[in-house]
Design an enzyme around this catalytic site. Structure first.
Site, PDB file in Angstrom:
ATOM      1  N   GLU A 179       0.825  -1.208   0.000  1.00 17.22           N
ATOM      2  CA  GLU A 179       0.000   0.000   0.000  1.00 17.22           C
ATOM      3  C   GLU A 179       0.861   1.262   0.000  1.00 17.22           C
ATOM      4  O   GLU A 179       1.978   1.264   0.514  1.00 17.22           O
ATOM      5  CB  GLU A 179      -0.916  -0.002   1.237  1.00 17.22           C
ATOM      6  CG  GLU A 179      -1.902  -1.153   1.168  1.00 17.22           C
ATOM      7  CD  GLU A 179      -2.847  -1.237   2.370  1.00 17.22           C
ATOM      8  OE1 GLU A 179      -3.963  -1.742   2.173  1.00 17.22           O
ATOM      9  OE2 GLU A 179      -2.485  -0.828   3.476  1.00 17.22           O
ATOM     10  N   CYS A 218       7.117  -6.326   7.151  1.00 17.84           N
ATOM     11  CA  CYS A 218       8.312  -5.742   7.771  1.00 17.84           C
ATOM     12  C   CYS A 218       8.846  -6.718   8.804  1.00 17.84           C
ATOM     13  O   CYS A 218       8.086  -7.246   9.614  1.00 17.84           O
ATOM     14  CB  CYS A 218       7.970  -4.406   8.433  1.00 17.84           C
ATOM     15  SG  CYS A 218       9.402  -3.641   9.233  1.00 17.84           S
ATOM     16  N   GLU A 270      10.904  -1.451   6.651  1.00 15.47           N
ATOM     17  CA  GLU A 270      12.015  -0.667   7.184  1.00 15.47           C
ATOM     18  C   GLU A 270      12.930  -0.350   5.993  1.00 15.47           C
ATOM     19  O   GLU A 270      13.622  -1.235   5.474  1.00 15.47           O
ATOM     20  CB  GLU A 270      12.746  -1.478   8.270  1.00 15.47           C
ATOM     21  CG  GLU A 270      14.124  -0.978   8.643  1.00 15.47           C
ATOM     22  CD  GLU A 270      14.203   0.511   8.981  1.00 15.47           C
ATOM     23  OE1 GLU A 270      13.321   1.044   9.673  1.00 15.47           O
ATOM     24  OE2 GLU A 270      15.154   1.161   8.509  1.00 15.47           O
ATOM     25  N   SER A 286      12.166   7.412   6.853  1.00 18.72           N
ATOM     26  CA  SER A 286      11.960   7.125   8.275  1.00 18.72           C
ATOM     27  C   SER A 286      12.522   5.744   8.588  1.00 18.72           C
ATOM     28  O   SER A 286      12.191   4.764   7.926  1.00 18.72           O
ATOM     29  CB  SER A 286      10.464   7.159   8.595  1.00 18.72           C
ATOM     30  OG  SER A 286      10.239   6.707   9.912  1.00 18.72           O
ATOM     31  N   HIS A 338      10.545   6.664  19.963  1.00 17.13           N
ATOM     32  CA  HIS A 338       9.482   6.096  20.820  1.00 17.13           C
ATOM     33  C   HIS A 338       9.837   5.855  22.287  1.00 17.13           C
ATOM     34  O   HIS A 338       8.934   5.685  23.113  1.00 17.13           O
ATOM     35  CB  HIS A 338       8.908   4.799  20.238  1.00 17.13           C
ATOM     36  CG  HIS A 338       8.523   4.879  18.801  1.00 17.13           C
ATOM     37  ND1 HIS A 338       8.026   6.025  18.214  1.00 17.13           N
ATOM     38  CD2 HIS A 338       8.577   3.959  17.809  1.00 17.13           C
ATOM     39  CE1 HIS A 338       7.789   5.789  16.940  1.00 17.13           C
ATOM     40  NE2 HIS A 338       8.110   4.558  16.658  1.00 17.13           N
ATOM     41  N   ASN A 346      -2.367   5.161  16.302  1.00 11.70           N
ATOM     42  CA  ASN A 346      -3.528   4.809  15.477  1.00 11.70           C
ATOM     43  C   ASN A 346      -3.870   3.350  15.733  1.00 11.70           C
ATOM     44  O   ASN A 346      -2.979   2.510  15.762  1.00 11.70           O
ATOM     45  CB  ASN A 346      -3.195   4.981  13.992  1.00 11.70           C
ATOM     46  CG  ASN A 346      -2.913   6.429  13.646  1.00 11.70           C
ATOM     47  OD1 ASN A 346      -3.715   7.315  13.933  1.00 11.70           O
ATOM     48  ND2 ASN A 346      -1.754   6.680  13.057  1.00 11.70           N
ATOM     49  N   CYS A 351      -0.453   6.257   9.835  1.00  8.06           N
ATOM     50  CA  CYS A 351       0.810   5.626  10.249  1.00  8.06           C
ATOM     51  C   CYS A 351       0.565   4.312  10.953  1.00  8.06           C
ATOM     52  O   CYS A 351      -0.219   4.243  11.896  1.00  8.06           O
ATOM     53  CB  CYS A 351       1.545   6.502  11.254  1.00  8.06           C
ATOM     54  SG  CYS A 351       2.304   7.920  10.541  1.00  8.06           S
TER      55      CYS A 351
HETATM   56  N1  SAH Z   1       9.741   1.307   9.296  1.00 12.55           N
HETATM   57  C1  SAH Z   1       9.958   2.698   9.352  1.00 12.55           C
HETATM   58  C2  SAH Z   1       9.005   3.493   8.478  1.00 12.55           C
HETATM   59  C3  SAH Z   1       7.572   3.061   8.438  1.00 12.55           C
HETATM   60  S1  SAH Z   1       6.607   3.273   9.872  1.00 12.55           S
HETATM   61  C4  SAH Z   1       9.887   3.193  10.768  1.00 12.55           C
HETATM   62  O1  SAH Z   1       9.464   2.446  11.639  1.00 12.55           O
HETATM   63  O2  SAH Z   1      10.317   4.311  10.996  1.00 12.55           O
HETATM   64  C5  SAH Z   1       6.269   5.017   9.900  1.00 12.55           C
HETATM   65  C6  SAH Z   1       5.994   5.564  11.280  1.00 12.55           C
HETATM   66  O3  SAH Z   1       4.731   5.113  11.779  1.00 12.55           O
HETATM   67  C7  SAH Z   1       7.024   5.150  12.314  1.00 12.55           C
HETATM   68  O4  SAH Z   1       7.424   6.232  13.088  1.00 12.55           O
HETATM   69  C8  SAH Z   1       6.246   4.165  13.143  1.00 12.55           C
HETATM   70  O5  SAH Z   1       6.787   4.010  14.424  1.00 12.55           O
HETATM   71  C9  SAH Z   1       4.873   4.760  13.136  1.00 12.55           C
HETATM   72  N2  SAH Z   1       3.816   3.844  13.549  1.00 12.55           N
HETATM   73  C10 SAH Z   1       3.780   2.511  13.410  1.00 12.55           C
HETATM   74  N3  SAH Z   1       2.624   2.016  13.905  1.00 12.55           N
HETATM   75  C11 SAH Z   1       1.919   3.063  14.368  1.00 12.55           C
HETATM   76  C12 SAH Z   1       0.622   3.207  14.964  1.00 12.55           C
HETATM   77  N4  SAH Z   1      -0.142   2.165  15.182  1.00 12.55           N
HETATM   78  N5  SAH Z   1       0.218   4.452  15.274  1.00 12.55           N
HETATM   79  C13 SAH Z   1       0.980   5.519  15.040  1.00 12.55           C
HETATM   80  N6  SAH Z   1       2.203   5.455  14.468  1.00 12.55           N
HETATM   81  C14 SAH Z   1       2.668   4.242  14.130  1.00 12.55           C
HETATM   82 FE1  SF4 Z   2       8.418  -2.057  10.579  1.00 14.06          FE
HETATM   83 FE2  SF4 Z   2       8.301   0.588  10.978  1.00 14.06          FE
HETATM   84 FE3  SF4 Z   2       6.151  -0.992  11.441  1.00 14.06          FE
HETATM   85 FE4  SF4 Z   2       8.276  -1.123  13.047  1.00 14.06          FE
HETATM   86  S1  SF4 Z   2       6.935   0.649  12.732  1.00 14.06           S
HETATM   87  S2  SF4 Z   2       7.154  -2.876  12.196  1.00 14.06           S
HETATM   88  S3  SF4 Z   2       9.938  -0.808  11.608  1.00 14.06           S
HETATM   89  S4  SF4 Z   2       7.106  -0.611   9.472  1.00 14.06           S
END
Ligand code: SAH
Ligand code: SF4
Length: 340
Positions: free
Chosen positions: A85, A106, A158, A189, A214, A292, A334
């Site tokens: 997506e 991932c 990632e 990111s 985080h 989210n 996100c």
């Molecule tokens: N894998 C990379 C990029 C994709 S995730 C990373 O983790 O940075 C993009 C962002 O969305 C990251 O900061 C991640 O921590 C955040 N994210 C993941 N799940 C989420 C959720 N359920 N609610 C809000 N942000 C979330």
């Molecule tokens: Fe992968 Fe980023 Fe989701 Fe963590 S937040 S599982 S690194 S996509």
């Protein structure tokens, strides 16, 4: 689109070289998605291409528009029947940002993220990354006569665990002869992949880097971002210091707010101290992301709790923004991208 393969195909069919340039311009500059949209090509050649050569390496299965119209999610099928997506986000009037995926699934498996829940299916090829852009750009052009102004690698996967494909995709997206976005309009990111951060500083010093932090203690961070077991905070500090020394660029720090887990008042000064152990506050913008829903055990804090955390950080001299969450009604926010 696989330009190299197309060059070979055209050559083998005795097509003069200037045709390749015509196709390249039509696809990368005008976002043609079908051969019929390239009328400069002679009809017999077009017919042959329709039958034998695909423009995009993915098929659009579904396009969903959020109620407010400010988020558009694409579900694509790639080779092997996998689904990925991408999401277009209308963050400012007339300005669309495209959130791209670099992996199907991932392997990092952050427990709050829907993408991580399924683990890694496979890495995407450079074309599968770039073609998400081309397909989304085609959609915006044909439905709204608008363009994509920036790209964020914050979709599924990632990015630094698929570095070579990522790098080739960024080159295609920023090459003036191809898509031609400025490097400053590209952000990546990472969950904190240290070798990736180091390569990125060398290869793309003009692009933006975002770190999904985080938490600033190893125990909690390893629970939330299991990649921390491989690259603990001590290594991340060093990599970020070097990144800032090399690029002189501001780093975006993402902090997903999980109620009762990482958003207590006492964590704000700890985060501030951690950032200062890396570099002066002017080198950071902290982006608070309200969790989210992804079906896990986590809860989102109330809006005021996020605002309080932001204020605490702000009072300590840290630049903070609260990320607008677009597209949660279409599971496009996100962490919600799952590719079904
Ligand atoms: N894998 C990379 C990029 C994709 S995730 C990373 O983790 O940075 C993009 C962002 O969305 C990251 O900061 C991640 O921590 C955040 N994210 C993941 N799940 C989420 C959720 N359920 N609610 C809000 N942000 C979330
Ligand atoms: Fe992968 Fe980023 Fe989701 Fe963590 S937040 S599982 S690194 S996509």
């Amino acid at each position: 689109m696989d330009l190299k393969k197309l060059a070979v195909f055209l050559k083998e069919n005795g097509v003069p070289a200037f045709r390749l340039k015509q196709v390249r311009e039509a696809v990368y500059k005008n976002y043609a998605a079908t051969w019929d949209e390239i009328p400069v090509l002679p009809a017999p050649l077009r017919d042959k291409l329709v039958r034998e050569f695909r423009i995009h390496s993915l098929d659009t299965l579904e396009t969903q528009v959020s109620k407010k119209g400010d988020a558009i999610k694409f579900c694509f099928e790639i080779k092997g029947g996998l689904k990925i997506e991408s999401v277009l986000l209308n963050l400012m009037p007339e300005k669309w940002s495209l959130c791209l995926s670099t992996q199907a699934g991932c392997p990092v498996r952050c427990p709050f993220c829907a993408t991580g829940r399924k683990g890694l299916k496979r890495n995407l090829s450079p074309d599968e990354i770039t073609d998400q852009f081309l397909a989304a750009a085609h959609y915006l052009k044909t439905t709204r006569q608008q363009k994509i102004s920036s790209v964020i690698f914050m979709g599924m996967g990632e990015p630094f665990l698929n570095y070579d494909s990522l790098a080739e995709a960024i080159r295609t997206i920023t090459d003036a002869e191809l898509i031609g976005l400025g490097q400053r309009h590209v952000s990546v990111s990472t969950a904190g992949h240290v070798p990736g951060i180091r390569r990125f500083a060398q290869d793309f010093p003009q692009c933006n880097l975002a770190i999904s932090l985080h938490a600033v203690d190893d125990k909690l961070r390893s629970d939330l971002v299991p990649l921390n077991n491989t690259y603990p905070l001590s290594q991340l500090v060093k990599a970020l210091k070097d990144y800032i020394t090399t690029t002189k660029r501001r780093v975006f720090v993402e902090y997903v707010m999980l109620e009762g887990i990482n958003n207590s008042r006492s964590m704000a000064p700890k985060l501030n101290s951690w950032l200062r152990s890396v570099a002066a506050p002017k080198y950071f913008t902290v982006n608070l992301i309200t969790y989210n829903r992804t079906g896990g055990p986590y809860r989102a804090p109330a809006r005021e709790r996020v605002a309080i955390f932001a204020e605490l950080l702000g009072n300590l001299g840290v630049e903070v923004t609260i990320r607008k969450s677009l597209g949660d009604d279409i599971a496009g926010a996100c962490g919600q991208l799952a590719g079904k």
